[in-house]
Write a protein that holds these residues in place. Structure first.
Motif, PDB file in Angstrom:
ATOM      1  N   MET A 290       1.887 -16.174  -0.770  1.00  0.00           N
ATOM      2  CA  MET A 290       2.098 -14.757  -0.990  1.00  0.00           C
ATOM      3  C   MET A 290       2.539 -14.471  -2.417  1.00  0.00           C
ATOM      4  O   MET A 290       2.085 -13.531  -3.028  1.00  0.00           O
ATOM      5  CB  MET A 290       3.152 -14.230  -0.011  1.00  0.00           C
ATOM      6  N   THR A 291       3.436 -15.302  -2.963  1.00  0.00           N
ATOM      7  CA  THR A 291       3.928 -15.060  -4.321  1.00  0.00           C
ATOM      8  C   THR A 291       2.976 -15.578  -5.384  1.00  0.00           C
ATOM      9  O   THR A 291       3.163 -15.273  -6.549  1.00  0.00           O
ATOM     10  CB  THR A 291       5.308 -15.703  -4.525  1.00  0.00           C
ATOM     11  N   ASP A 292       1.958 -16.356  -4.987  1.00  0.00           N
ATOM     12  CA  ASP A 292       1.021 -16.896  -5.962  1.00  0.00           C
ATOM     13  C   ASP A 292       0.308 -15.781  -6.726  1.00  0.00           C
ATOM     14  O   ASP A 292       0.076 -15.895  -7.914  1.00  0.00           O
ATOM     15  CB  ASP A 292      -0.015 -17.796  -5.292  1.00  0.00           C
ATOM     16  N   ASP A 293      -0.022 -14.702  -6.040  1.00  0.00           N
ATOM     17  CA  ASP A 293      -0.767 -13.637  -6.698  1.00  0.00           C
ATOM     18  C   ASP A 293       0.138 -12.709  -7.509  1.00  0.00           C
ATOM     19  O   ASP A 293      -0.359 -11.849  -8.216  1.00  0.00           O
ATOM     20  CB  ASP A 293      -1.577 -12.844  -5.681  1.00  0.00           C
TER      21      ASP A 293
ATOM     22  N   LEU B 120       5.712  -2.113  -5.164  1.00  0.00           N
ATOM     23  CA  LEU B 120       7.010  -2.135  -4.499  1.00  0.00           C
ATOM     24  C   LEU B 120       7.422  -0.727  -4.070  1.00  0.00           C
ATOM     25  O   LEU B 120       7.895  -0.522  -2.949  1.00  0.00           O
ATOM     26  CB  LEU B 120       8.068  -2.746  -5.415  1.00  0.00           C
ATOM     27  N   GLU B 121       7.228   0.244  -4.938  1.00  0.00           N
ATOM     28  CA  GLU B 121       7.558   1.630  -4.595  1.00  0.00           C
ATOM     29  C   GLU B 121       6.734   2.112  -3.407  1.00  0.00           C
ATOM     30  O   GLU B 121       7.243   2.813  -2.529  1.00  0.00           O
ATOM     31  CB  GLU B 121       7.348   2.537  -5.805  1.00  0.00           C
ATOM     32  N   GLY B 122       5.458   1.732  -3.352  1.00  0.00           N
ATOM     33  CA  GLY B 122       4.611   2.100  -2.222  1.00  0.00           C
ATOM     34  C   GLY B 122       5.106   1.482  -0.921  1.00  0.00           C
ATOM     35  O   GLY B 122       5.110   2.139   0.129  1.00  0.00           O
ATOM     36  N   ILE B 123       5.527   0.240  -0.991  1.00  0.00           N
ATOM     37  CA  ILE B 123       6.053  -0.435   0.199  1.00  0.00           C
ATOM     38  C   ILE B 123       7.321   0.250   0.680  1.00  0.00           C
ATOM     39  O   ILE B 123       7.508   0.476   1.885  1.00  0.00           O
ATOM     40  CB  ILE B 123       6.296  -1.930  -0.090  1.00  0.00           C
TER      41      ILE B 123
ATOM     42  N   ALA C 100       5.654  -4.027   9.380  1.00  0.00           N
ATOM     43  CA  ALA C 100       6.864  -3.716   8.628  1.00  0.00           C
ATOM     44  C   ALA C 100       7.524  -4.990   8.118  1.00  0.00           C
ATOM     45  O   ALA C 100       8.011  -5.038   6.987  1.00  0.00           O
ATOM     46  CB  ALA C 100       7.839  -2.911   9.494  1.00  0.00           C
ATOM     47  N   ILE C 101       7.539  -6.029   8.946  1.00  0.00           N
ATOM     48  CA  ILE C 101       8.128  -7.304   8.528  1.00  0.00           C
ATOM     49  C   ILE C 101       7.335  -7.898   7.368  1.00  0.00           C
ATOM     50  O   ILE C 101       7.922  -8.352   6.370  1.00  0.00           O
ATOM     51  CB  ILE C 101       8.204  -8.286   9.715  1.00  0.00           C
ATOM     52  N   LYS C 102       6.018  -7.874   7.452  1.00  0.00           N
ATOM     53  CA  LYS C 102       5.179  -8.389   6.363  1.00  0.00           C
ATOM     54  C   LYS C 102       5.380  -7.571   5.093  1.00  0.00           C
ATOM     55  O   LYS C 102       5.457  -8.122   3.989  1.00  0.00           O
ATOM     56  CB  LYS C 102       3.713  -8.385   6.778  1.00  0.00           C
TER      57      LYS C 102
ATOM     58  N   GLU D 196       8.687  -8.518   3.560  1.00  0.00           N
ATOM     59  CA  GLU D 196       8.593  -9.811   2.875  1.00  0.00           C
ATOM     60  C   GLU D 196       7.907  -9.659   1.529  1.00  0.00           C
ATOM     61  O   GLU D 196       8.354 -10.226   0.527  1.00  0.00           O
ATOM     62  CB  GLU D 196       7.844 -10.815   3.742  1.00  0.00           C
ATOM     63  N   ARG D 197       6.810  -8.908   1.502  1.00  0.00           N
ATOM     64  CA  ARG D 197       6.096  -8.676   0.245  1.00  0.00           C
ATOM     65  C   ARG D 197       7.000  -7.912  -0.728  1.00  0.00           C
ATOM     66  O   ARG D 197       7.065  -8.226  -1.917  1.00  0.00           O
ATOM     67  CB  ARG D 197       4.799  -7.903   0.516  1.00  0.00           C
TER      68      ARG D 197
END
Length: 76
Positions: free
Chosen positions: A1-4, A17-20, A34-36, A39-40
């Protein structure tokens, strides 16, 4: 997930992040989604914080000489 994340600019990561945050605050996501998203968002927050710390270190490394010109001191 953090690779990109490393391919994102700070501005793009912050916008995502603001969109999430808006999605999570809206309360319309299913629990698993929501959990995913959370995490993102956590990964994006850490990425943005790291990028900001790097930028701050670069700014602090800029010094002003006696003649008024700017120079960068070594970050070693």
């Amino acid at each position: 997930m953090t690779d990109d994340l490393t391919s994102l600019s700070f501005e793009d990561a912050l916008a995502e992040l603001e969109g999430i945050v808006r999605q999570l605050e809206g309360g319309q996501l299913r629990l698993e989604d929501a959990i995913k998203a959370y995490e993102r968002g956590a990964a994006l927050r850490q990425y943005c914080e790291t990028r900001l710390n790097e930028a701050e270190a670069r700014v602090q490394a800029i010094i002003q000489r006696a003649d008024g010109t700017l120079d960068a001191k070594s970050m070693d």
